[in-house]
Design an enzyme around this catalytic site. Structure first.
Site, mmCIF file in Angstrom:
data_model
loop_
_atom_site.group_PDB
_atom_site.id
_atom_site.type_symbol
_atom_site.label_atom_id
_atom_site.label_comp_id
_atom_site.label_asym_id
_atom_site.label_seq_id
_atom_site.Cartn_x
_atom_site.Cartn_y
_atom_site.Cartn_z
ATOM 1 N N ARG A 52 6.618 0.233 -3.061
ATOM 2 C CA ARG A 52 6.397 -0.290 -4.425
ATOM 3 C C ARG A 52 7.515 0.142 -5.364
ATOM 4 O O ARG A 52 8.009 -0.660 -6.167
ATOM 5 C CB ARG A 52 5.047 0.162 -4.971
ATOM 6 C CG ARG A 52 3.848 -0.488 -4.303
ATOM 7 C CD ARG A 52 2.549 -0.204 -5.051
ATOM 8 N NE ARG A 52 2.290 1.212 -5.269
ATOM 9 C CZ ARG A 52 1.630 1.997 -4.431
ATOM 10 N NH1 ARG A 52 1.151 1.511 -3.285
ATOM 11 N NH2 ARG A 52 1.426 3.273 -4.723
ATOM 12 N N ALA A 77 0.823 -1.212 0.000
ATOM 13 C CA ALA A 77 0.000 0.000 0.000
ATOM 14 C C ALA A 77 0.861 1.267 0.000
ATOM 15 O O ALA A 77 0.329 2.367 -0.136
ATOM 16 C CB ALA A 77 -0.927 0.007 1.218
ATOM 17 N N CYS A 78 2.169 1.122 0.125
ATOM 18 C CA CYS A 78 3.094 2.256 0.219
ATOM 19 C C CYS A 78 3.803 2.474 -1.118
ATOM 20 O O CYS A 78 4.467 1.566 -1.626
ATOM 21 C CB CYS A 78 4.119 1.978 1.315
ATOM 22 S SG CYS A 78 5.485 3.153 1.390
ATOM 23 N N GLY A 79 3.689 3.674 -1.678
ATOM 24 C CA GLY A 79 4.338 3.988 -2.949
ATOM 25 C C GLY A 79 5.848 3.874 -2.884
ATOM 26 O O GLY A 79 6.482 3.385 -3.825
#
Length: 141
Positions: free
Chosen positions: A16, A11-13
């Site tokens: 990712r 969920a964390c850019g």
């Protein structure tokens, strides 16, 4: 292929982007979804020690119960902070990457480039459009 592990939150850019840069080097890492499978106390202590950071440097404040748990209190010991991170894994800042070249909290994500055992295999642009690596695999930032 070198052994690389990422403690990842999809969920964390930043997490990712870090995972994508690892894969852009031709490495398929071990992905630990640490919110679902938190590290043991010994593993967390080793990650912090090996990263060269202080325990407080690895605590995530934003979007966590940091304030409501009173973790800003400077009187709290490292053991108390570790206990909080183990009880609430969302408090563990991410992504943490372990490679044969070191352990790093990859914030910003391009810090992973310093510890990857293989070069980037082509251009890489972050999700926000910021170019990090050119077509020849050379770091831009």
């Amino acid at each position: 292929m070198s052994q690389v592990t990422i403690y990842h939150n999809p969920a964390c850019g930043t997490s990712r982007n870090t995972l994508a840069m690892i894969r852009n080097a031709g490495i398929e890492p071990e992905v630990v979804l640490y919110l679902q499978t938190p590290p043991s106390r010994d593993t967390l202590l080793a990650l912090i020690r090996d990263s060269g950071l202080a325990v407080r440097d690895v605590i995530r404040q934003k979007g966590t119960p940091y304030e409501e748990l009173g973790l800003a209190d400077p009187a709290l010991s490292d053991d108390a902070l570790i206990d909080a991170m183990l009880a609430h894994p969302i408090l563990i800042n991410r992504p943490i990457v372990v490679t044969p070249l070191g352990t790093r909290l990859c914030r910003p994500s391009e810090l992973v480039l310093d510890i990857l055992p293989q070069p980037q295999q082509g251009a890489f642009t972050k999700e926000d459009g910021e170019a990090v690596v050119d077509a020849q695999g050379r770091r831009l930032i």
